[in-house]
Design an enzyme around this catalytic site. Structure first.
Site, PDB file in Angstrom:
ATOM      1  N   TYR A 198      49.055 -55.569 -52.940  1.00  0.00           N
ATOM      2  CA  TYR A 198      48.301 -54.412 -53.436  1.00  0.00           C
ATOM      3  C   TYR A 198      48.513 -54.200 -54.937  1.00  0.00           C
ATOM      4  O   TYR A 198      47.531 -54.074 -55.685  1.00  0.00           O
ATOM      5  CB  TYR A 198      48.674 -53.162 -52.647  1.00  0.00           C
ATOM      6  CG  TYR A 198      47.893 -51.930 -53.059  1.00  0.00           C
ATOM      7  CD1 TYR A 198      46.571 -51.760 -52.648  1.00  0.00           C
ATOM      8  CD2 TYR A 198      48.467 -50.951 -53.854  1.00  0.00           C
ATOM      9  CE1 TYR A 198      45.849 -50.646 -53.027  1.00  0.00           C
ATOM     10  CE2 TYR A 198      47.749 -49.832 -54.236  1.00  0.00           C
ATOM     11  CZ  TYR A 198      46.444 -49.684 -53.823  1.00  0.00           C
ATOM     12  OH  TYR A 198      45.722 -48.576 -54.209  1.00  0.00           O
ATOM     13  N   GLU A 243      42.321 -55.923 -60.833  1.00  0.00           N
ATOM     14  CA  GLU A 243      41.052 -55.188 -60.854  1.00  0.00           C
ATOM     15  C   GLU A 243      40.931 -54.345 -62.121  1.00  0.00           C
ATOM     16  O   GLU A 243      39.898 -54.383 -62.819  1.00  0.00           O
ATOM     17  CB  GLU A 243      40.950 -54.282 -59.622  1.00  0.00           C
ATOM     18  CG  GLU A 243      40.789 -55.031 -58.308  1.00  0.00           C
ATOM     19  CD  GLU A 243      40.737 -54.090 -57.112  1.00  0.00           C
ATOM     20  OE1 GLU A 243      40.269 -52.936 -57.287  1.00  0.00           O
ATOM     21  OE2 GLU A 243      41.157 -54.487 -56.014  1.00  0.00           O
TER      22      GLU A 243
END
Length: 229
Positions: free
Chosen positions: A147, A154
């Site tokens: 994560y 991102e």
């Protein structure tokens, strides 16, 4: 009749999960193969087709939640899939200048490993009615590493795309027009970045600390339940 629909549901979800799993396996294979043979600059080109297929297929998961095929809350599914689609189509596909960056490699490795684990988990569950204990542990533990690497990639790629978005004015709507409205994709991308920033959107499940805490709580419940069983 209820038994027939239950069987139909399991068949459909089994097919869906194994199909998308195959797509993500292709993504990981092409990423690692290209990284070894040609370098990170060519990773996106090699993995583009299975990436676009696999990530776009996830739109069906929103529908699954809406019609009750799965119990996943739509409030958790929608922001995660939306952000993935934004990165896939709205950044990487739309702005080729970002495709050769090293963060594409870290993004695709993080995404593909996470999704291979997730779709394997649900594939076993729907097809065989159980999941191996090691897969259960991976399902609720791998995000601890994947994560942060995925989210940081991102954020980095959206930031890198900003000057290209601004220069191209792609997807912008300028006035005057018959709708008497305007839209600036550059500021929309900045707003998307803001969703990731702690404290800027505490009501959104996609807010990074909020979602991470939610996932940790899920992990605790799932692993505790498996120990009791």
């Amino acid at each position: 009749m209820a038994g027939f629909f239950s069987l139909l549901r399991r068949l459909y979800l089994s097919l869906y999960n194994w199909t998308v799993l195959f797509g993500w396996c292709q993504v990981l294979y092409f990423v690692l193969k290209t990284l070894n043979e040609s370098g990170h600059e060519h990773v996106y080109d090699a993995a583009e087709k299975p990436l676009l297929f696999s990530q776009t297929a996830a739109v069906l998961e929103i529908l699954h939640g809406l019609v009750g095929l799965v119990r996943s809350p739509i409030t958790a599914t929608l922001p995660q899939i939306s952000s993935r689609l934004f990165l896939t189509w709205g950044i990487l596909w739309s702005f080729p200048e970002t495709q050769s960056h090293v963060l594409v490699t870290s993004l695709l490795i993080s995404w593909s490993i996470a999704e291979i684990i997730r779709y394997s988990f649900f594939g076993f569950k729907e097809t065989f009615g159980f999941t191996p204990s090691w897969l259960l542990w991976l399902r609720y533990s791998s995000f601890i590493v994947l994560y942060p690497t995925g989210i940081s990639s991102e954020i980095g790629l959206i930031y890198i795309a900003l000057p290209f978005i601004k220069a191209s004015e792609k997807y912008c709507i300028r006035m005057p027009n018959k709708w008497n409205s305007s839209f600036d994709y550059f500021y929309a991308a900045i707003a998307a970045l803001g969703i990731y920033v702690p404290g800027m959107n505490r009501t959104s499940l996609h807010c990074t600390p909020h979602l991470y805490t939610y996932m940790l709580a899920q992990r605790k419940r799932a692993l505790s339940k498996s120990k009791r069983e």
